[in-house]
Write a protein that holds these residues in place. Structure first.
Motif, mmCIF file in Angstrom:
data_model
loop_
_atom_site.group_PDB
_atom_site.id
_atom_site.type_symbol
_atom_site.label_atom_id
_atom_site.label_comp_id
_atom_site.label_asym_id
_atom_site.label_seq_id
_atom_site.Cartn_x
_atom_site.Cartn_y
_atom_site.Cartn_z
ATOM 1 N N LYS A 43 -1.944 15.495 6.479
ATOM 2 C CA LYS A 43 -1.156 14.338 6.920
ATOM 3 C C LYS A 43 0.037 14.071 6.005
ATOM 4 C CE LYS A 43 -5.079 11.815 8.876
ATOM 5 N NZ LYS A 43 -4.752 10.898 9.944
ATOM 6 N N LEU A 44 -0.133 14.387 4.713
ATOM 7 C CA LEU A 44 0.895 14.120 3.705
ATOM 8 C C LEU A 44 0.898 15.295 2.730
ATOM 9 C CD1 LEU A 44 2.891 11.823 2.785
ATOM 10 C CD2 LEU A 44 1.059 11.073 1.243
ATOM 11 N N PRO A 45 1.643 16.353 3.039
ATOM 12 C CA PRO A 45 1.563 17.604 2.271
ATOM 13 C C PRO A 45 1.779 17.460 0.761
ATOM 14 C CG PRO A 45 2.808 17.941 4.278
ATOM 15 C CD PRO A 45 2.556 16.464 4.173
ATOM 16 N N GLU A 46 2.524 16.481 0.333
ATOM 17 C CA GLU A 46 2.823 16.359 -1.097
ATOM 18 C C GLU A 46 1.752 15.621 -1.915
ATOM 19 O OE1 GLU A 46 5.031 12.948 0.981
ATOM 20 O OE2 GLU A 46 4.628 15.042 1.396
ATOM 21 N N ILE A 47 0.686 15.159 -1.264
ATOM 22 C CA ILE A 47 -0.348 14.432 -2.002
ATOM 23 C C ILE A 47 -1.122 15.389 -2.904
ATOM 24 C CG2 ILE A 47 -2.153 14.591 -0.235
ATOM 25 C CD1 ILE A 47 -2.866 11.632 -0.967
ATOM 26 N N SER A 48 -1.316 14.995 -4.155
ATOM 27 C CA SER A 48 -1.996 15.868 -5.111
ATOM 28 C C SER A 48 -3.495 15.572 -5.148
ATOM 29 C CB SER A 48 -1.407 15.679 -6.510
ATOM 30 O OG SER A 48 -1.783 14.414 -7.025
ATOM 31 N N ARG A 49 -4.223 16.538 -5.658
ATOM 32 C CA ARG A 49 -5.669 16.374 -5.824
ATOM 33 C C ARG A 49 -5.943 15.223 -6.796
ATOM 34 N NH1 ARG A 49 -9.297 19.958 -4.394
ATOM 35 N NH2 ARG A 49 -7.772 21.626 -4.375
ATOM 36 N N MET A 105 0.855 -1.177 0.000
ATOM 37 C CA MET A 105 0.000 0.000 0.000
ATOM 38 C C MET A 105 0.895 1.232 0.000
ATOM 39 S SD MET A 105 -2.879 1.290 2.765
ATOM 40 C CE MET A 105 -4.013 -0.012 2.436
ATOM 41 N N THR A 106 0.606 2.133 -0.918
ATOM 42 C CA THR A 106 1.389 3.361 -0.996
ATOM 43 C C THR A 106 1.032 4.295 0.155
ATOM 44 O OG1 THR A 106 -0.232 4.549 -2.327
ATOM 45 C CG2 THR A 106 1.397 3.207 -3.525
ATOM 46 N N ALA A 107 1.913 5.240 0.403
ATOM 47 C CA ALA A 107 1.656 6.223 1.464
ATOM 48 C C ALA A 107 0.401 7.032 1.138
ATOM 49 C CB ALA A 107 2.860 7.150 1.619
ATOM 50 N N GLN A 108 0.202 7.357 -0.128
ATOM 51 C CA GLN A 108 -0.957 8.135 -0.525
ATOM 52 C C GLN A 108 -2.256 7.361 -0.278
ATOM 53 O OE1 GLN A 108 1.764 7.597 -2.344
ATOM 54 N NE2 GLN A 108 2.546 9.569 -3.050
ATOM 55 N N ARG A 109 -2.270 6.091 -0.659
ATOM 56 C CA ARG A 109 -3.470 5.266 -0.456
ATOM 57 C C ARG A 109 -3.755 5.089 1.035
ATOM 58 N NH1 ARG A 109 -6.361 1.799 -3.685
ATOM 59 N NH2 ARG A 109 -7.421 0.129 -2.596
ATOM 60 N N ARG A 110 -2.699 4.902 1.813
ATOM 61 C CA ARG A 110 -2.853 4.755 3.267
ATOM 62 C C ARG A 110 -3.473 6.006 3.862
ATOM 63 N NH1 ARG A 110 0.097 6.844 6.695
ATOM 64 N NH2 ARG A 110 1.963 6.982 5.418
ATOM 65 N N VAL A 111 -3.016 7.182 3.447
ATOM 66 C CA VAL A 111 -3.531 8.448 3.977
ATOM 67 C C VAL A 111 -4.998 8.638 3.597
ATOM 68 C CG1 VAL A 111 -3.354 10.963 3.744
ATOM 69 C CG2 VAL A 111 -1.317 9.608 4.222
ATOM 70 N N VAL A 112 -5.351 8.329 2.361
ATOM 71 C CA VAL A 112 -6.755 8.462 1.942
ATOM 72 C C VAL A 112 -7.620 7.520 2.764
ATOM 73 C CG1 VAL A 112 -8.386 8.099 0.043
ATOM 74 C CG2 VAL A 112 -6.240 9.328 -0.370
ATOM 75 N N ALA A 113 -7.155 6.296 2.978
ATOM 76 C CA ALA A 113 -7.910 5.330 3.793
ATOM 77 C C ALA A 113 -8.047 5.836 5.230
ATOM 78 C CB ALA A 113 -7.226 3.966 3.769
ATOM 79 N N GLU A 114 -7.003 6.417 5.784
ATOM 80 C CA GLU A 114 -7.065 6.959 7.150
ATOM 81 C C GLU A 114 -8.065 8.104 7.252
ATOM 82 O OE1 GLU A 114 -3.084 8.099 8.211
ATOM 83 O OE2 GLU A 114 -2.410 6.014 8.401
ATOM 84 N N VAL A 115 -8.082 8.959 6.244
ATOM 85 C CA VAL A 115 -9.005 10.100 6.239
ATOM 86 C C VAL A 115 -10.452 9.615 6.217
ATOM 87 C CG1 VAL A 115 -9.834 12.008 4.799
ATOM 88 C CG2 VAL A 115 -7.390 11.759 5.253
ATOM 89 N N LEU A 116 -10.699 8.507 5.527
ATOM 90 C CA LEU A 116 -12.063 7.990 5.404
ATOM 91 C C LEU A 116 -12.474 7.084 6.557
ATOM 92 C CD1 LEU A 116 -12.176 7.231 1.590
ATOM 93 C CD2 LEU A 116 -13.454 8.990 2.825
ATOM 94 N N ASP A 117 -11.607 6.865 7.508
ATOM 95 C CA ASP A 117 -11.915 5.970 8.617
ATOM 96 C C ASP A 117 -12.879 6.635 9.598
ATOM 97 O OD1 ASP A 117 -11.624 3.591 10.140
ATOM 98 O OD2 ASP A 117 -10.286 4.667 11.506
ATOM 99 N N GLY A 118 -13.854 5.877 10.074
ATOM 100 C CA GLY A 118 -14.765 6.372 11.103
ATOM 101 C C GLY A 118 -16.215 6.139 10.767
#
Length: 125
Positions: A31-37, A1-14
């Motif tokens: 959480k990951l400043p370099e992630i693009s739109r 799992m990439t760092a970007q995918r992990r961050v998106v999954a974390e944001v959607l948790d709850g």
């Protein structure tokens, strides 16, 4: 799992999470400043196609992404602010559609949306 995918999954948790792609991006950047739109949009699209996230359109507003993809549920939507909550009503909504109203369709699912005014909007009125 990439760092970007992990961050998106974390944001959607709850519970009761129904964020737009732009909201996911804003939270992911924290959480990951370099992630693009574009990466967020692509990741959300992949997650939808894999069945990890449900795309929700309740009206003419932006699509929202619901991580509660593995438990059947419906939605309760505030008509003023657009807040969305997952609900699990009792009963079988499919049974409520009489055979004469099915027009020969083989029904594979039901999506119900309850609408009302949330407590915050009701208090502000």
């Amino acid at each position: 799992m990439t760092a970007q995918r992990r961050v998106v999954a974390e944001v959607l948790d709850g519970d009761h999470v129904h964020l737009t792609a732009d909201e996911v991006h804003a939270r992911a950047v924290a959480k990951l400043p370099e992630i693009s739109r574009a990466t967020v949009y692509n990741t959300l699209g992949e997650m939808v196609s894999l069945g990890e996230v449900i795309e929700v359109s309740t009206d003419r507003r932006a699509k929202r992404y619901d991580p509660n993809a593995h438990r059947a549920h419906h939605h309760l939507v505030c008509a003023r602010c657009g807040a969305i909550r997952d609900v699990h009503p009792s009963g079988d909504p499919l049974a409520d559609l009489p055979a004469g109203e099915r027009f020969g369709f083989t029904i594979s699912g039901v999506e119900l949306t309850y609408r009302g005014i949330c407590p915050d909007c009701a208090a502000a009125a």
